[in-house]
Design an enzyme around this catalytic site. Structure first.
Site, PDB file in Angstrom:
ATOM      1  N   ASN A 125      42.390   6.699  60.585  1.00  0.00           N
ATOM      2  CA  ASN A 125      40.951   6.427  60.794  1.00  0.00           C
ATOM      3  C   ASN A 125      40.212   7.707  61.164  1.00  0.00           C
ATOM      4  OD1 ASN A 125      39.942   3.470  60.679  1.00  0.00           O
ATOM      5  ND2 ASN A 125      41.990   3.337  61.591  1.00  0.00           N
TER       6      ASN A 125
ATOM      7  N   ASN B 153      34.753   1.577  69.948  1.00  0.00           N
ATOM      8  CA  ASN B 153      36.179   1.375  69.704  1.00  0.00           C
ATOM      9  C   ASN B 153      36.341   0.473  68.492  1.00  0.00           C
ATOM     10  OD1 ASN B 153      39.043   1.210  70.260  1.00  0.00           O
ATOM     11  ND2 ASN B 153      38.681  -0.831  71.110  1.00  0.00           N
TER      12      ASN B 153
ATOM     13  N   HIS C 181      39.120  -2.373  66.954  1.00  0.00           N
ATOM     14  CA  HIS C 181      40.330  -3.138  67.250  1.00  0.00           C
ATOM     15  C   HIS C 181      40.704  -3.940  65.999  1.00  0.00           C
ATOM     16  CE1 HIS C 181      43.324  -4.975  69.816  1.00  0.00           C
ATOM     17  NE2 HIS C 181      43.057  -6.098  69.177  1.00  0.00           N
TER      18      HIS C 181
ATOM     19  N   GLY D 214      46.325   8.603  63.052  1.00  0.00           N
ATOM     20  CA  GLY D 214      45.028   9.245  62.825  1.00  0.00           C
ATOM     21  C   GLY D 214      44.445   9.051  61.442  1.00  0.00           C
TER      22      GLY D 214
END
Ligand code: GAR
Length: 205
Positions: free
Chosen positions: A28, A117, A119, A26
């Site tokens: 981010n 999202n 990646h 977590g």
């Protein structure tokens, strides 16, 4: 903050509640929460939802006074319970930050172009089911790539195949370990993900 307040006064921007979906550490999630809290604007992270218990993101959210809720496998299979929670909390926008489960179709349908999202590679390279976190960096280093980076994308029903919004690049240096590369990629995530989220939300209003 100025922009948000100005828009709010004109009546064009009502404030936006973000929910972050996370599955692990977590960092981010914490960085994104801090970014919007520091701005004291109309966009705020008001909820973190996880698919795993006892993971560090709970403590990070708690320290920043954001509620963090675990949803079990059944909830993530049908999506109904998660949707109820999102409605209850008036969530407008969803941010995946190290979320490793599939987002149920009902949520995709309910939040079209409102789920993003991140990646840790330059998709379409090194994406797909099972490609996440350190596994990605390991694969990039083993393949002898000269550069890597991050991809910010909308999500769809297939892992890592949603439309790409933007990418940021960094070099892979000779002799890099996966850990060294991970640090460089994380730095890109921390710098760019919050501001891209803000840009996308403002663009949609
Ligand atoms: C981040 O590097 C993110 O890009 C990656 O997981 C890490 C989570 O770190 N996501 C994926 O690999 C998704 N396929 P964090 O929990 O410290 O934010």
């Amino acid at each position: 903050m100025l922009l948000c307040k100005k828009q709010a006064k004109k009546g064009g921007f009502m404030g936006r509640n973000i929910a972050i979906f996370a599955s692990g550490n977590g960092t981010n999630a914490e960085n994104i929460i801090r970014y919007f809290q520091a701005k004291e604007g109309e966009i705020q992270v008001t909820l973190v939802v996880t698919n795993r218990q006892e993971i560090p993101v709970f403590e990070r959210a708690k320290r920043l006074d954001v509620s963090c809720i675990y949803m079990n496998k059944d909830a993530w299979t049908t999506g109904e319970e998660v949707i109820r929670l999102l409605h209850e909390r008036k969530i407008d926008f969803i941010v995946l930050a190290g979320f490793l489960a599939r987002v149920p179709d009902v949520i995709l349908q309910e939040y079209p172009r409102r789920i993003v999202n991140i990646h840790p590679s330059l998709l379409p390279k090194y994406g797909g089911k099972g490609m996440y976190g350190d596994r990605v960096h390991q694969a990039v280093v083993e393949a002898g790539e000269k550069e890597s980076g991050i991809t910010i994308q909308y999500i769809n029903e297939h892992y890592d195949e949603g439309d790409i919004i933007t990418q940021y690049r960094c070099p892979v240096l000779p002799g890099d370990t996966p850990e060294e590369l991970a640090k460089r990629v994380h730095a890109l995530e921390y710098e760019y993900y919050p501001q891209e989220i803000e840009r996308i939300i403002l663009m949609q209003n």
